[in-house]
Design an enzyme around this catalytic site. Structure first.
Site, PDB file in Angstrom:
ATOM      1  N   HIS A  24      -0.884   0.269  -9.731  1.00 30.88           N
ATOM      2  CA  HIS A  24      -1.540  -0.515  -8.813  1.00 30.88           C
ATOM      3  C   HIS A  24      -2.149  -1.620  -9.478  1.00 30.88           C
ATOM      4  O   HIS A  24      -3.622  -1.513  -9.457  1.00 30.88           O
ATOM      5  CB  HIS A  24      -2.669   0.456  -7.872  1.00 30.88           C
ATOM      6  CG  HIS A  24      -2.979  -0.313  -6.748  1.00 30.88           C
ATOM      7  ND1 HIS A  24      -3.263   0.574  -5.564  1.00 30.88           N
ATOM      8  CD2 HIS A  24      -3.335  -1.614  -6.380  1.00 30.88           C
ATOM      9  CE1 HIS A  24      -3.744  -0.481  -4.586  1.00 30.88           C
ATOM     10  NE2 HIS A  24      -3.714  -1.545  -5.111  1.00 30.88           N
TER      11      HIS A  24
ATOM     12  N   ARG B  65       0.914  -1.377  -0.058  1.00 31.88           N
ATOM     13  CA  ARG B  65      -0.017   0.030  -0.103  1.00 31.88           C
ATOM     14  C   ARG B  65       0.881   1.178  -0.023  1.00 31.88           C
ATOM     15  O   ARG B  65       1.916   1.300   0.528  1.00 31.88           O
ATOM     16  CB  ARG B  65      -0.913   0.106   1.382  1.00 31.88           C
ATOM     17  CG  ARG B  65      -2.251  -0.774   1.338  1.00 31.88           C
ATOM     18  CD  ARG B  65      -3.227   0.010   0.255  1.00 31.88           C
ATOM     19  NE  ARG B  65      -4.448  -0.831   0.150  1.00 31.88           N
ATOM     20  CZ  ARG B  65      -4.606  -1.828  -0.734  1.00 31.88           C
ATOM     21  NH1 ARG B  65      -3.582  -2.304  -1.569  1.00 31.88           N
ATOM     22  NH2 ARG B  65      -5.749  -2.532  -0.698  1.00 31.88           N
TER      23      ARG B  65
ATOM     24  N   GLU C  69      -1.924   7.947  -4.228  1.00 27.40           N
ATOM     25  CA  GLU C  69      -2.155   7.536  -5.441  1.00 27.40           C
ATOM     26  C   GLU C  69      -3.691   7.897  -5.772  1.00 27.40           C
ATOM     27  O   GLU C  69      -4.555   8.049  -4.893  1.00 27.40           O
ATOM     28  CB  GLU C  69      -1.785   5.930  -5.679  1.00 27.40           C
ATOM     29  CG  GLU C  69      -2.900   5.175  -4.804  1.00 27.40           C
ATOM     30  CD  GLU C  69      -2.668   3.734  -4.984  1.00 27.40           C
ATOM     31  OE1 GLU C  69      -1.410   3.272  -4.974  1.00 27.40           O
ATOM     32  OE2 GLU C  69      -3.384   2.868  -5.166  1.00 27.40           O
TER      33      GLU C  69
HETATM   34  C1  8YV Z   1      -7.110  -3.894  -6.014  1.00 28.96           C
HETATM   35  C2  8YV Z   1      -5.537  -4.396  -3.907  1.00 28.96           C
HETATM   36  O1  8YV Z   1      -7.085  -3.799  -7.261  1.00 28.96           O
HETATM   37  O2  8YV Z   1      -6.816  -6.358  -3.337  1.00 28.96           O
HETATM   38  C3  8YV Z   1      -6.030  -5.280  -2.912  1.00 28.96           C
HETATM   39  O3  8YV Z   1      -5.893  -4.991  -1.651  1.00 28.96           O
HETATM   40  O4  8YV Z   1      -4.933  -3.703  -3.679  1.00 28.96           O
HETATM   41  C4  8YV Z   1      -5.907  -4.716  -5.329  1.00 28.96           C
HETATM   42  O5  8YV Z   1      -5.943  -6.033  -5.609  1.00 28.96           O
HETATM   43  C5  8YV Z   1      -7.533  -2.705  -5.370  1.00 28.96           C
HETATM   44  O6  8YV Z   1      -7.544  -2.479  -3.948  1.00 28.96           O
HETATM   45  C6  8YV Z   1      -8.779  -1.974  -5.852  1.00 28.96           C
HETATM   46  O7  8YV Z   1      -9.909  -2.764  -4.926  1.00 28.96           O
END
Ligand code: 8YV
Length: 326
Positions: free
Chosen positions: A287, A240, A269
């Site tokens: 991401h 993150r 972001e």
């Molecule tokens: C997602 C992510 O694409 O699952 C997660 O925690 O970071 C990614 O797989 C993103 O969070 C969109 O919801």
């Protein structure tokens, strides 16, 4: 009996909307218009459920605007966009999408590691810019991946997937640090050795961050931690934004205090720290670590199934705050 009303906050696969429409009155956003927090609060009014992504913040203000809300199904494994305590206090269930994205995300972590260590982006830009004159012995010489030491900070399912790839596929020595140690069995499967954070920082040739974001992990990698790393090391963040101090990292990369980085997530972001945009030795991606079509489909379906199960009176598959179910 009328169907419960739900919000699907972002565009998702039409098949998933069709599935949800069998059970719910669906307010969708297939145009994928950005929703401000006021828009979100307004669209949540009168809804019993919501399918959200990491982009929607579900906090006390959003919850108070939607007193009929009973469940938010996040299409993500991470849920730092949820104020879980505020949800639990109001009896709102949260769910996430673990497991279905583990292997694809671990693949991508490895892709970034390889790209950063072997200078894939940097050399491609050089080639595309017409700068390739002739071969030379040190042209884009990077660091070794096979046989090197792979460090993993955060050893959940994705961390373990990366460890297995490194140990079994690339003959890497794997070390990790985590809030708690894995079982002996899992350590043996991953061929991973538990170390303290200082040893992890000082010994890793490639350090991959896979820990969840929380106030406790904010800037877990900042100037002091970067200074402990090897000058030849690479740093990969698929966890993150906010876990790395991006300003400190940009400076460390510029000054050659570490060799390279691969980043899929950023503080604030989709904005990216400008210092990262103009250093060559960093691979930057928007991401996308879980972004394969089958995995995104599995994530969307799991989020939908959580809504269908819970609002249909059954048990949700992957609750975050199961105390709400009691
Ligand atoms: C997602 C992510 O694409 O699952 C997660 O925690 O970071 C990614 O797989 C993103 O969070 C969109 O919801």
């Amino acid at each position: 009996m009328s169907k419960p009303a739900i919000l699907v906050a972002r565009a998702v696969f039409p098949e998933v909307i069709a599935l949800l429409e069998q059970h719910f009155q669906v307010d969708d956003n297939q145009a994928d218009l950005p929703l401000t927090s006021q828009d979100l609060a307004q669209r949540l009014q009168g809804k019993t459920g919501a399918l959200t992504t990491g982009s929607e913040r579900i906090d006390a203000a959003a919850l108070d605007a939607a007193p009929s809300l009973r469940i938010c199904a996040n299409m993500a494994v991470g849920f730092n966009n949820f104020d879980v305590q505020a949800m639990t206090v109001r009896g709102v269930l949260g769910t996430n999408t673990p497991d279905v994205l583990t292997e694809s995300t671990a693949d991508f972590g490895f892709a970034l590691l390889m790209a950063a260590a072997r200078r894939v982006s940097e050399s491609e830009h050089y080639l595309r810019a017409g700068k390739w004159g002739r071969w030379s012995y040190d042209l884009f010489a990077g660091s070794e991946v096979h046989g090197s030491t792979l460090g993993i900070l955060g050893m959940g399912r994705i961390g373990q997937g990366i460890a297995r790839r490194g140990a079994h596929g690339f003959g890497m020595k794997v070390i990790y640090h985590n809030r708690s140690r894995l079982s002996r069995q899992l350590e043996a499967d991953c061929r991973a050795r538990y170390v303290d954070k200082d040893e992890l920082l000082e010994t890793s040739d490639h350090l991959v961050l896979v820990l969840p974001y929380s106030p406790a992990s904010h800037h877990a990698i900042g100037a002091a931690e970067l200074a402990r790393m090897k000058r030849t090391a690479t740093l990969i963040n698929i966890a993150r934004g906010g876990i790395v101090d991006d300003a400190a990292l940009a400076l460390a990369l510029r000054e050659g205090r570490i060799a390279a980085a691969g980043l899929d997530v950023f503080e604030g972001e989709p904005k990216v720290h400008p210092g990262l945009l103009d250093v060559p030795n960093v691979v930057l991606t928007p991401h996308i670590a879980s972004a394969t079509t089958p995995t995104r489909m599995a994530m969307a379906k799991l989020a939908a199934e959580n809504l269908i199960a819970f609002l249909g009176g059954g048990r949700p598959l992957t609750p975050i705050n199961p105390e709400v179910l009691k």
